[in-house]
Design a protein around this motif. Structure first.
Motif, PDB file in Angstrom:
ATOM      1  N   UNK A  94       0.827  -1.218   0.000  1.00 11.95           N
ATOM      2  CA  UNK A  94       0.000   0.000   0.000  1.00 11.95           C
ATOM      3  C   UNK A  94       0.858   1.264   0.000  1.00 11.95           C
ATOM      4  N   UNK A  95       2.192   1.092  -0.094  1.00 12.66           N
ATOM      5  CA  UNK A  95       3.126   2.229  -0.091  1.00 12.66           C
ATOM      6  C   UNK A  95       2.995   3.071   1.187  1.00 12.66           C
ATOM      7  N   UNK A  96       2.626   2.424   2.281  1.00 10.90           N
ATOM      8  CA  UNK A  96       2.488   3.122   3.558  1.00 10.90           C
ATOM      9  C   UNK A  96       3.764   2.887   4.384  1.00 10.90           C
ATOM     10  N   UNK A  97       4.751   3.715   4.145  1.00 10.94           N
ATOM     11  CA  UNK A  97       6.037   3.504   4.815  1.00 10.94           C
ATOM     12  C   UNK A  97       5.998   3.925   6.287  1.00 10.94           C
ATOM     13  N   UNK A  98       5.106   4.843   6.637  1.00  9.30           N
ATOM     14  CA  UNK A  98       4.986   5.224   8.041  1.00  9.30           C
ATOM     15  C   UNK A  98       4.550   4.027   8.871  1.00  9.30           C
ATOM     16  N   UNK A  99       3.522   3.320   8.395  1.00  4.51           N
ATOM     17  CA  UNK A  99       3.051   2.121   9.099  1.00  4.51           C
ATOM     18  C   UNK A  99       4.122   1.028   9.083  1.00  4.51           C
ATOM     19  N   UNK A 100       4.837   0.924   7.964  1.00  4.69           N
ATOM     20  CA  UNK A 100       5.921  -0.062   7.874  1.00  4.69           C
ATOM     21  C   UNK A 100       6.979   0.207   8.926  1.00  4.69           C
ATOM     22  N   UNK A 101       7.322   1.470   9.068  1.00  2.56           N
ATOM     23  CA  UNK A 101       8.354   1.828  10.049  1.00  2.56           C
ATOM     24  C   UNK A 101       7.885   1.545  11.476  1.00  2.56           C
ATOM     25  N   UNK A 102       6.619   1.797  11.757  1.00  2.13           N
ATOM     26  CA  UNK A 102       6.092   1.503  13.083  1.00  2.13           C
ATOM     27  C   UNK A 102       6.131  -0.002  13.357  1.00  2.13           C
ATOM     28  N   UNK A 103       5.782  -0.795  12.318  1.00  5.49           N
ATOM     29  CA  UNK A 103       5.808  -2.242  12.479  1.00  5.49           C
ATOM     30  C   UNK A 103       7.233  -2.757  12.678  1.00  5.49           C
ATOM     31  N   UNK A 104       8.166  -2.200  11.922  1.00  5.36           N
ATOM     32  CA  UNK A 104       9.567  -2.603  12.080  1.00  5.36           C
ATOM     33  C   UNK A 104      10.086  -2.251  13.468  1.00  5.36           C
TER      34      UNK A 104
END
Length: 879
Positions: A11-21
């Motif tokens: 979904x190109x949601x890097x903010x959420x990706x960073x939170x998950x990481x």
């Protein structure tokens, strides 16, 4: 969880990706085994993200997870995931290419705002990876052609810079492996001192500086000519159309390098290096001048009094710089600080005779600077405190008149509150979490406070009773600090306590006053907080210092200094430390059993380092409990029943030699000071002492021999029956091959001492005393343990004074050995003034009673012995 990250990326949601990481990393730090079932899949995904074209923050977080895994499970990675190391190294090295040209590049490398650059993350990863997995696994990838060698041949300066900085970063963690090819790596780095790009030259110098620290003194011993020549040349970089930053960094590297240099070797280079540094000190460039001043100080520290010939050429300019340079900007303050540091370090190096005339002038100038400080974040405050302490070390007791100007402000600095209210924030504050939320710590105040507490210890060590007027005020300040959150403050506070006690006791004695009221007040004020701090301490180094301090307090306070309540509290606390150490061992053994498949040789080496720290703590524990037994004697032994049971258990052969040595050392004190209460213990421990006095471990033999001597002196009839087995064992150790070499000599000397104690205290059980004395005298001289030597020679003189003919034996056969042993002993630490007078009386008596035999022995002595004997005979003994 991994699917969520995939969905966010789709979904190109890097903010959420960073939170998950970030959540992945938190879990990994807390419980890495959570990921074990799907570890391979997770790692593949993380490496793919790190290698992608996503935002830097996303890539960095993914690699942070991998680095966390490497740190948490290094053995597993070394055994099963070497390809992971290769990928992480390659990614991190590629990130280190993210550097741009900049006119202020020395600062740019370290200051990129809140977001870390790829270069900074890559650099940090190299260090973390090396520290975690070591060089055996990392170096094959680091020095593969696609790694450091390939980058060094790359036409891009960023690549060569990255390769050299990588060597710097992995040097410490890969120390063992790099040490095996140190020469090749150093030669490789030297080539880039001539690189056309200044930042590559800077990186090469940085690399040599780091290697100088990590491989001291091996690098200094093998490459001093090449390194010093290259650095002096690099200090001319700007003059050859180059860079001030390179010049300054070459001076900075001198600081690292001379720390491991021998004074005698450095003297050969002193003139050239000092004149070049003196030249750079005049340069109107902050970094160059600052590093050159510090390098001058490092040279003085290395050369010691060898700096004296250069003093008159260098000191006037430094004093002038300090006196005339303004302190309006932080850069100006920094230069003044380095000048002040340099002047006072030189003062310590050359000593009072050379620096003394300048010391008063410098004290006045420094004091004026101190009074002129108006800002709480002025960088000069900490440097000023250090400067005062150095001048104190030079002047010694002559510094006492200055204390009225120094100590009040020092105590004010130490008393500052670094905890800041939310309503009064500044930029120089660090946030810390407590149970109720956040607190703000003003780091500049904390640093000043740490320095001030350390300086109190310095003044106490140097001035002793001269510090007495400030003892009570210092006590009020420092006692609460034994439980401070900052390690350095806790350590300084507990270090100061016995020094404060000693200062006060000596001052009261000098004034003819009874020190006991002060001692009682001191113990009531200090012991409970210190003992509570010891029980709660989690940092091994601090705990060691706390135990040292407690033992020192016992020693300075003297016999029967503790109340029954304090005695019991202390015994409970010390038993808690011992039990905790044993529990740590058991827990480690259980973890090793659970993680057996992931453990390798390097994991075990790392554990050995931790075990050594714990062993050091137990050694301090032993010394502390030994001092407790010495001062409290039989009063404390009933309370130590549980503790002594642990040490009796540790005597068993299945325990390691260090453990058995520790147990024997504690029991030595029990035997020596335990009186009649230790007698029931003797049958249990005699077999172990008999066995361990012949153990291969030098320290265990020495401790056992000392204890056997104490048994002879204090064991009474119980030891009489064991006299012959003990004497036979002691003789075997003394006469063994190599018994006088290396560390073995200390055990041998303790055996000689113990043998003599049997002759003195178990005379009836020895048998024919003359024959035994003849054997004992044949074991002389004592060459290693001079403290034990003092006891041996006192005992020898006692026997000579009681029955000289029996000591000398038939036809005075032992005359030569007695004369040579005592002559060698005179003038050493084995002989004090009183013992020297007794030796003089004996020598004069022998010369008069048997002149021919005496002259014959004297004629066979070596030149040094003959000169000492002649000197003794030229002075009549005191009556």
């Amino acid at each position: 969880m991994l699917q969520c990250i995939g969905d966010f990326l789709t979904a190109s949601d890097e903010v959420a990706t960073q939170e998950a990481l970030s959540l992945f990393i938190e879990v990994a730090e807390a419980q890495i085994s959570f990921f074990k079932p799907g570890m391979q899949q997770v790692l593949v995904a993380m490496v793919q993200i790190a290698s992608s074209n996503l935002e830097d923050a996303t890539k960095q977080l993914s690699l942070e997870f991998v680095i966390t895994l490497i740190e948490e499970k290094p053995g597993m990675v070394r055994k099963k995931m070497k390809d992971l190391v290769e990928r992480v190294f390659a990614i991190s090295l590629a990130w280190m290419l993210e550097l741009e040209e900049s006119e202020t590049w020395t600062a740019a490398d370290n200051d990129n705002g809140d977001d870390a650059s790829g270069y900074e993350v890559g650099l940090a990863n190299m260090d973390r990876m090396a520290m975690a997995i070591g060089g055996k696994t990392l170096l094959p990838f680091a020095f593969a052609q696609t790694g450091i060698p390939g980058y060094l041949q790359d036409p891009r300066w960023q690549a060569r810079h990255a390769a050299l900085m990588t060597i710097s970063q992995i040097s410490e963690g890969c120390k063992k492996a790099i040490g095996q090819q140190l020469g090749q790596i150093v030669e490789m780095v030297f080539k880039y001192f001539q690189d056309p790009h200044p930042r590559v030259r800077y990186a090469a110098i940085n690399c040599i500086g780091q290697i100088a620290s990590d491989f001291s003194p091996a690098l200094q011993q093998g490459y001093h000519q090449q390194v010093i020549t290259a650095l002096v040349t690099a200090m001319d970089d700007f003059n050859k159309g180059g860079s001030r930053e390179v010049q300054g960094h070459a001076a900075s590297c001198i600081i690292n390098f001379v720390e491991g240099m021998q004074r005698e070797v450095m003297l050969n280079y002193a003139s050239g290096v000092l004149m070049k540094l003196l030249e750079l000190v005049q340069v109107e460039h902050h970094y160059v001048r600052e590093q050159s001043l510090t390098a001058l100080a490092a040279m003085a520290d290395c050369l010691g009094d060898g700096f004296a010939p250069f003093y008159d050429q260098i000191m006037p300019g430094l004093k002038n710089m300090f006196a005339n340079l303004p302190s309006e900007t932080r850069e100006q303050q920094g230069i003044r600080c380095r000048a002040m540091e340099c002047i006072t370090v030189i003062g310590v190096a050359v000593g009072k005779s050379k620096f003394g005339p300048d010391a008063d002038q410098m004290m006045k100038a420094i004091h004026a600077s101190h009074q002129a400080i108006i800002s709480t974040d002025d960088t000069q405050a900490s440097y000023i405190q250090h400067a005062y302490s150095r001048i104190c070390r030079v002047l010694g007791a002559d510094f006492v008149p200055y204390l009225a100007h120094v100590i009040p402000t020092l105590l004010e600095s130490a008393a500052q509150d670094e905890i800041q209210d939310f309503d009064d924030l500044d930029l120089n504050a660090a946030q810390d979490e407590d149970d109720d939320g956040s607190i703000n710590i003003r780091t500049s105040i904390l640093e000043e406070k740490i320095t001030a507490c350390g300086m109190i210890c310095c003044y106490l060590e140097v001035l002793g009773e001269g510090y007495a007027p400030y003892v009570n005020q210092s006590l009020e300040l420092l006692v609460p600090y034994v439980e401070h959150y900052a390690d350095e403050i806790r350590e300084a506070a507990c270090t100061a306590l016995p020094l404060l006690l000693d200062s006060a006791i000596k001052a009261l004695g000098t004034n003819g006053q009874d020190h006991r009221p002060f001692l009682l007040e001191f113990l009531n004020k200090v012991l409970d907080p210190l003992v509570e701090a010891i029980k709660d301490e989690e940092v091994e180094e601090v705990l060691q210092q706390q135990l040292q301090a407690l033992g020192d307090i016992f020693q300075k306070a003297g016999e029967n200094c503790l109340s029954a309540a304090h005695q019991e509290t202390i015994v409970v606390a010390l038993h808690t430390i011992l039990s905790g150490a044993i529990d740590q061992r058991k827990a480690r053994a259980e973890r090793n059993k659970e993680d057996a498949e992931d453990l390798d040789e390097e994991c075990m080496e790392s554990q050995q380092e931790q075990e050594q720290q714990e062993a050091d703590t137990l050694l301090m524990y032993m010394q502390c409990i030994g001092e407790l037994i010495k001062v409290q004697k039989q009063r404390v032994l009933p309370l130590l029943e549980k503790t002594l049971a642990i040490f009796l258990e540790m005597l068993r052969p299945e325990y390691s030699a260090p453990d058995r040595r520790l147990a024997v050392l504690v029991l030595d004190d029990v035997i020596e000071f335990g009186g009649e209460m230790m007698l029931p213990m003797l049958p249990m421990i005699i077999p172990y002492f008999l066995q361990y006095v012949e153990d291969p471990d030098d320290g265990l033999r020495q401790a056992s021999a000392y204890g056997i001597g104490q048994m002879a002196q204090h064991g009474g009839p119980q030891i009489a029956a064991q006299t012959r087995p003990f004497l036979d064992a002691l003789s075997r150790v003394i006469l063994a091959p190599n018994s006088r070499e290396g560390l073995a000599v200390h055990a041998t000397d303790n055996c000689i001492s113990a043998f003599g104690k049997f002759l003195q205290f178990q005379t009836a059980a020895v048998g024919e005393l003359g024959a035994a004395l003849n054997t004992w005298v044949g074991f002389l001289p004592v060459t290693g343990d001079l403290e034990e030597g003092k006891a041996i020679y006192n005992r020898l003189l006692m026997f000579c004074e009681q029955d000289l003919n029996m000591v000398l034996g038939p036809q005075a056969a032992n005359l030569s050995r007695v004369m040579v042993a005592l002559t060698d002993a005179v003038g050493t630490q084995a002989v004090d003034v009183a013992l020297t007078q007794r030796i003089l009386r004996l020598m004069h008596g022998l010369s008069a009673q048997m002149p021919d035999a005496f002259k014959a022995v004297a004629g066979q002595m070596n030149q040094n012995q003959a000169a000492k004997l002649q000197e003794m005979l030229s002075h009549p003994p005191s009556p």
